[in-house]
Design an enzyme around this catalytic site. Structure first.
Site, PDB file in Angstrom:
ATOM      1  N   ARG A 174      29.946 127.458  34.502  1.00  9.90           N
ATOM      2  CA  ARG A 174      30.433 126.786  35.798  1.00  9.90           C
ATOM      3  C   ARG A 174      31.672 126.403  35.470  1.00  9.90           C
ATOM      4  O   ARG A 174      32.025 125.398  34.862  1.00  9.90           O
ATOM      5  CB  ARG A 174      29.402 125.543  36.062  1.00  9.90           C
ATOM      6  N   HIS A 233      30.136 120.567  39.356  1.00 11.03           N
ATOM      7  CA  HIS A 233      28.845 120.943  40.004  1.00 11.03           C
ATOM      8  C   HIS A 233      29.152 120.731  41.510  1.00 11.03           C
ATOM      9  O   HIS A 233      28.832 121.841  42.144  1.00 11.03           O
ATOM     10  CB  HIS A 233      27.748 119.868  39.434  1.00 11.03           C
ATOM     11  N   TYR A 267      32.492 114.325  31.471  1.00  6.47           N
ATOM     12  CA  TYR A 267      31.235 114.868  30.791  1.00  6.47           C
ATOM     13  C   TYR A 267      31.424 115.938  29.846  1.00  6.47           C
ATOM     14  O   TYR A 267      30.606 116.195  29.183  1.00  6.47           O
ATOM     15  CB  TYR A 267      29.806 114.787  31.507  1.00  6.47           C
TER      16      TYR A 267
END
Lengths: 326, 356
Positions: free
Chosen positions: B257, B261, B270
């Site tokens: 990805r 998100h 993160y």
């Protein structure tokens, strides 16, 4: 026509509808060879084969989840959850998907499935086999929640549920499965969902109940009528959602008094909604506060004490007498 | 304690086009020129659509949305392996797959603009809407496949989910059902290594997701999910097997990805920039372009023409979306049930009195 129990009536409805409509199938744990733990699906696998009477692996969420897929792709699955106490694993799929596909896709994908499950106490079973949680389902927009009380209405309501174009949770009062037999017409006629049934007409008080509680309430009413010579109107709610506001209001307007008897726990049970509907539609006709006899807001006790949780003859009698005397 | 081995299993990995665009001639599927060009076109349209949607979100023209940048091969090439009669059951990170199915670009704009109208495609009857509850769509895929099989149709279901959803009970239950029922379904897990902020290492302690297929008794493999040729080949073979009645397959497509998100999170919080940079080198579109150029199927002029064509397509979709003003306010009441419900008739009247 011989007299039938509710188990036989439901089994007959499934036989007839599977015969008539080849898109109907039954599925669930132990529903095939074993005919279901209560034998509701007895004989279906012999007659319609393993592909239309499917013994599924043991996983409630996938039972309803795969039934949703089948329904989207042209079938009408009737899925059995062995006991309502195990049905909470289906709630995610029911609320998240079954209830929503029609609205989500503006009617393009629909989910005509029936989720059958025995519920309620009185059979001396283990934990998780005795509660009445119809509120969980009734609070799910897009789903209909039906509770039959007699062999004949179970037969007709189940046919109505299978033919309904939307998901229907069909909760069967297991205490009434074999409690009595009844004269029966197996004419393939479905009963419209969403309607309450007037069991007996009366003018002094309205008593509303459903499922197994209806029969206990009927006994109380016989005694009350004998003792006080009053005229009681008894309503079998049948459809928890949608609820038949009209029949309730018409009755209460006529009698001015009402008592509701529910096996489910008190807070936010169907009785709460019935009282709200009376408030909305018939408040000014009331001559006494509406009373409800319900389970308490406690975890369903094991069966040694469950008789104290389920509305008793005595509690129902007191409620009716107090309401009449008010 | 005496013991003997009663079973051994292998998990294979398929890569045909490496990250430099070099093709393994022995494994290369023999695809017609048009199919290869269409594959590139699908991935490019998906990439540009995602980029525009992201821009629209930042401008406040649509709400929160997920993007699929970096995953164009793992859903797009898979969907291109489908036959006309197959079903597509996705989650929400299959922009390329949906485009390959023929979904128009204004549909996702409508969804992320808050309209259910984006969820159905009159002309694509076997494309299911987005599934937001992770993994919940996988049992649906199994049921859809069961119904097709029961009627004797030669139709398979292609289902998608991510690495996070492969931890969900529904996913595991569904794979078991599919295998027991020999259901004609193919499960593609787009393992993009991140479930919002949860890395794969915290998601599972299995070496691969593919190996879970072994546990459920179905063929399984891992593919380079950024290699359109590998994804296509694995999916095509699996769908063919499914349609022949040979049961389900699990395909784990390793991908990444590249962005957030959804527009509501910032990956910098993160994960490291270095990791993202590493994956950029494995971009599925870049390597496919090199492959096409090597075959003399592509050049700068064609690229410029394609970019212009896509820009116009997206502009038209935006225009459609921006002009979507004549929506029916009380539409939700139309589609709660297929039958009339008295309480809703009453509530609709009240809704309409106040609805703006």
């Amino acid at each position: 026509m011989p007299k039938l129990t509710m188990v036989q009536a439901i089994n007959l409805a499934l036989h007839q509808e599977m015969e008539k409509d080849e898109s109907v199938l039954v599925m669930g744990q132990d529903i095939g060879k074993n005919g279901g733990v209560f034998r509701l699906t007895d004989g279906l696998q012999d007659k319609f084969g393993e592909d239309r009477a499917i013994d599924t692996p043991l996983a409630e969420s996938a039972i309803i989840g795969s039934a949703i897929g089948m329904a989207i792709n042209g079938l009408k699955p009737v899925a059995e959850i062995q006991f309502s106490g195990f049905s909470y694993l289906t709630l995610g799929q029911l609320e998240g998907n079954a209830a929503r596909f029609r609205n989500r896709t503006l009617g393009k994908f629909t989910v005509p499935l029936v989720l059958r499950m025995p519920f309620g106490g009185g059979v001396r079973a283990l934990e998780h086999h005795s509660e009445s949680k119809e509120t969980y389902y009734a609070h799910t927009a897009g789903v209909k929640t039906i509770i039959p009380s007699t062999p004949q209405t179970a037969y007709r309501l189940l046919l109505g549920a299978i033919r309904d174009p939307d998901p229907v949770v069909f909760m069967e009062p297991k205490h009434s499965y074999r409690a009595f037999k009844e004269e029966f017409e197996a004419d393939g006629e479905a009963m419209e969902l969403g309607k309450a049934r007037i069991v007996q007409e009366g003018t002094d008080i309205t008593v509303i109940s459903w499922g197994a509680m209806l029969h206990r309430t009927e006994k109380v009413i016989e005694d009350v009528v004998d003792k006080h010579g009053v005229s009681v109107e008894l309503i079998d709610l049948q459809s928890i959602a949608p609820m038949d506001a009209q029949t309730i209001a018409d009755s209460v307007k006529k009698t001015g008094r009402a008592v509701i008897v529910q096996e489910a726990q008190k807070t936010l049970g169907p009785a709460s909604e019935i009282i709200s509907l009376i408030n909305d539609n018939a408040l000014m006709y009331l001559e006494a506060p509406v009373k409800r006899v319900t389970g308490y807001d406690i975890v369903m006790p094991y069966f040694a004490r469950e008789n104290n949780q389920i509305p008793s003859i005595e509690r129902i009698t007191d409620a009716i007498e107090e309401t009449l005397a008010f | 304690m005496p013991s003997k081995v009663i079973a051994r299993f292998d998990v294979s990995y398929l890569q045909i086009l490496d990250e430099n665009g070099k093709v393994d001639k022995g494994l290369e599927p023999k695809l017609p020129r048009e199919k290869l060009l269409e594959m590139y076109r699908v991935m490019m349209r998906a990439r540009r659509l995602d980029e525009r949607l992201l821009k629209m979100q930042r401008q406040g023209r649509v709400g929160t949305l997920p993007v699929s940048v970096g995953q164009e091969a793992s859903s797009g090439a898979a969907a291109m392996a489908m036959a006309e009669e197959d079903w597509f059951v996705g989650s929400y990170r299959e922009v390329a797959g949906r485009i390959a199915m023929g979904e128009e670009m204004h549909k996702p704009m409508l969804i992320y603009g808050g309209f259910e109208e984006g969820n159905y495609n009159e002309d694509i009857p076997r494309l299911l809407p987005l599934a937001v509850i992770l993994g919940s769509q996988i049992p649906h895929a199994v049921g859809i496949a069961y119904a097709s099989k029961l009627r004797g149709e030669k139709s398979a279901v292609l289902a998608f989910n991510g690495d996070g959803a492969a931890s969900e009970g529904d996913w595991h239950e569904a794979l078991n059902f599919a295998s027991v029922w020999k259901s004609p379904s193919v499960f593609v897990v787009q393992n993009n290594h991140w479930a919002i902020s949860t890395p794969l290492s915290k998601q599972m302690n299995s070496e691969t997701i593919a190996q879970r297929g072994i546990a459920y008794g179905m063929p399984c493999l891992q593919v380079d999910g950024n290699d359109a040729l590998a994804v296509y080949k694995a999916t095509k073979e699996a769908l063919d097997r499914a349609r022949k009645g040979e049961g389900p397959t699990l395909i784990e497509a390793l991908t990444y990805r590249m962005l957030m998100h959804t527009t509501a999170d910032d990956p910098k919080k993160y994960r490291s920039d270095e990791e993202a940079e590493e994956w950029k080198k494995r971009d599925p579109i870049t390597r496919f372009k090199i492959y096409l150029q090597g075959k003399k199927l592509w050049n700068d002029k064609k690229e410029a023409e394609l970019e212009e064509e896509i820009k116009q397509e997206i502009d038209a979709a935006v225009k459609y979306y921006e002009n979507f003003k004549e929506f029916k306010l009380d539409q939700p009441f139309d589609h709660q049930f297929g039958t009339e419900v008295a309480s809703l008739v009453e509530q609709r009247a009240e809704y309409n009195k106040y609805a703006r």
